[in-house]
Design a protein around this motif. Structure first.
Motif, PDB file in Angstrom:
ATOM      1  N   ALA A 192      36.525  43.853  29.910  1.00  0.00           N
ATOM      2  CA  ALA A 192      35.817  43.751  31.192  1.00  0.00           C
ATOM      3  C   ALA A 192      36.475  42.722  32.100  1.00  0.00           C
ATOM      4  N   GLU A 193      36.878  41.604  31.541  1.00  0.00           N
ATOM      5  CA  GLU A 193      37.535  40.575  32.352  1.00  0.00           C
ATOM      6  C   GLU A 193      38.899  41.043  32.834  1.00  0.00           C
ATOM      7  N   ARG A 194      39.581  41.796  31.991  1.00  0.00           N
ATOM      8  CA  ARG A 194      40.895  42.326  32.386  1.00  0.00           C
ATOM      9  C   ARG A 194      40.743  43.324  33.531  1.00  0.00           C
ATOM     10  N   LEU A 195      39.708  44.156  33.464  1.00  0.00           N
ATOM     11  CA  LEU A 195      39.468  45.112  34.547  1.00  0.00           C
ATOM     12  C   LEU A 195      39.017  44.387  35.814  1.00  0.00           C
ATOM     13  N   ARG A 196      38.203  43.342  35.647  1.00  0.00           N
ATOM     14  CA  ARG A 196      37.762  42.560  36.803  1.00  0.00           C
ATOM     15  C   ARG A 196      38.969  41.974  37.545  1.00  0.00           C
ATOM     16  N   ALA A 197      39.911  41.465  36.793  1.00  0.00           N
ATOM     17  CA  ALA A 197      41.113  40.887  37.406  1.00  0.00           C
ATOM     18  C   ALA A 197      41.943  41.952  38.121  1.00  0.00           C
ATOM     19  N   ALA A 199      40.831  44.765  39.398  1.00  0.00           N
ATOM     20  CA  ALA A 199      40.115  45.343  40.551  1.00  0.00           C
ATOM     21  C   ALA A 199      39.824  44.337  41.650  1.00  0.00           C
ATOM     22  N   GLY A 200      40.008  43.065  41.355  1.00  0.00           N
ATOM     23  CA  GLY A 200      39.623  42.018  42.309  1.00  0.00           C
ATOM     24  C   GLY A 200      40.331  42.110  43.648  1.00  0.00           C
ATOM     25  N   GLY A 201      41.544  42.655  43.646  1.00  0.00           N
ATOM     26  CA  GLY A 201      42.288  42.758  44.893  1.00  0.00           C
ATOM     27  C   GLY A 201      41.696  43.732  45.873  1.00  0.00           C
ATOM     28  N   GLN A 202      40.977  44.742  45.385  1.00  0.00           N
ATOM     29  CA  GLN A 202      40.390  45.735  46.290  1.00  0.00           C
ATOM     30  C   GLN A 202      38.880  45.631  46.385  1.00  0.00           C
ATOM     31  N   CYS A 203      38.265  44.895  45.457  1.00  0.00           N
ATOM     32  CA  CYS A 203      36.803  44.779  45.462  1.00  0.00           C
ATOM     33  C   CYS A 203      36.415  43.304  45.328  1.00  0.00           C
ATOM     34  N   GLU A 204      36.047  42.695  46.453  1.00  0.00           N
ATOM     35  CA  GLU A 204      35.720  41.274  46.429  1.00  0.00           C
ATOM     36  C   GLU A 204      34.475  41.012  45.597  1.00  0.00           C
ATOM     37  N   ASN A 205      33.577  42.003  45.497  1.00  0.00           N
ATOM     38  CA  ASN A 205      32.319  41.758  44.782  1.00  0.00           C
ATOM     39  C   ASN A 205      32.485  41.701  43.280  1.00  0.00           C
ATOM     40  N   VAL A 206      33.693  42.005  42.778  1.00  0.00           N
ATOM     41  CA  VAL A 206      33.921  41.882  41.321  1.00  0.00           C
ATOM     42  C   VAL A 206      34.879  40.746  41.007  1.00  0.00           C
ATOM     43  N   ALA A 207      35.399  40.096  42.013  1.00  0.00           N
ATOM     44  CA  ALA A 207      36.463  39.110  41.798  1.00  0.00           C
ATOM     45  C   ALA A 207      35.948  37.815  41.195  1.00  0.00           C
ATOM     46  N   GLY A 208      34.668  37.510  41.399  1.00  0.00           N
ATOM     47  CA  GLY A 208      34.144  36.233  40.926  1.00  0.00           C
ATOM     48  C   GLY A 208      33.831  36.219  39.448  1.00  0.00           C
TER      49      GLY A 208
END
Length: 208
Positions: A192-197, A199-208
């Motif tokens: 999950a953390e790897r996917l969050r990282a 996707a963070g470039g295109q989705c600010e709501n998952v970057a944190g």
């Protein structure tokens, strides 16, 4: 008897013969069906089943490959060609058939879970690369991939493929991505953390 009625009747006869104890009869009736209506992939699939029953494994392999080429919507043909491709070591072909089954809503999740590891487990392997190419080549996959992929693939495999498609420029709905990461985290926090990282470039709501 009108031709459509004869063809329908022969379909039933061939199906009954395929379920009988006689492989020779099954092949005979299936061949008669294919001669009358050669186009439907399902009829070729029935012939392949009959050939297997009759011990004609090589002929069945050829028949089922033709059926798979004709009928992307025939799940029996797709599964059979997928397994033949795996047996032959052809991961790209297996991945294409996996994709066809994946996109068919009626395909049981259990089947995708069963065959997925053999097709997709290798990080960056031919199976994963082929699926990434398919997902990246159309927007038809995006939401379905996130919803179903997180259920039927192992967390590591799902994250490998999702991250690779994002790197290729595929854009996902950010709300769906956030929910997917949350669900994935219940199965495997590291994935999950790897996917969050990724996707963070295109989705600010998952970057944190």
């Amino acid at each position: 008897m009108p031709q459509p009625v004869r063809s329908y009747a022969q379909t039933q006869i061939a199906a009954l013969a395929a379920g009988s104890d006689s492989g020779a009869l099954a092949v005979e009736e299936a061949r008669r069906l294919v001669r009358r209506r050669p186009v439907p992939a399902e009829h070729l699939t029935l012939l392949a089943i009959a050939q297997i029953k009759a011990g004609q494994a090589e002929q069945a392999g050829t028949t089922i490959q033709i059926a798979g080429q004709r009928g992307w919507r025939d799940p029996v043909a797709q599964e059979a060609v997928l397994r033949l491709a795996l047996a032959a070591g052809d991961k790209p072909e297996a991945a294409r058939r996996y994709a066809a089954l994946f996109l068919r809503a009626a395909t049981p999740n259990e089947l995708l879970q069963e065959v997925g590891p053999a097709v997709l487990a290798e990080t960056g392997g031919a199976g994963q690369r082929t699926l990434v190419d398919i997902i990246s080549g159309t927007d038809r996959w995006n939401e379905a991939f996130l919803h179903r992929g997180a259920q039927v693939m192992t967390p590591a495999t799902f994250t490998d493929i999702a991250a690779a498609t994002i790197a290729r420029g595929t854009r996902f709905d950010c709300a769906v991505m956030a929910q997917t990461i949350k669900v994935l985290g219940q199965r495997d926090a590291a994935s999950a953390e790897r996917l969050r990282a990724a996707a963070g470039g295109q989705c600010e709501n998952v970057a944190g």
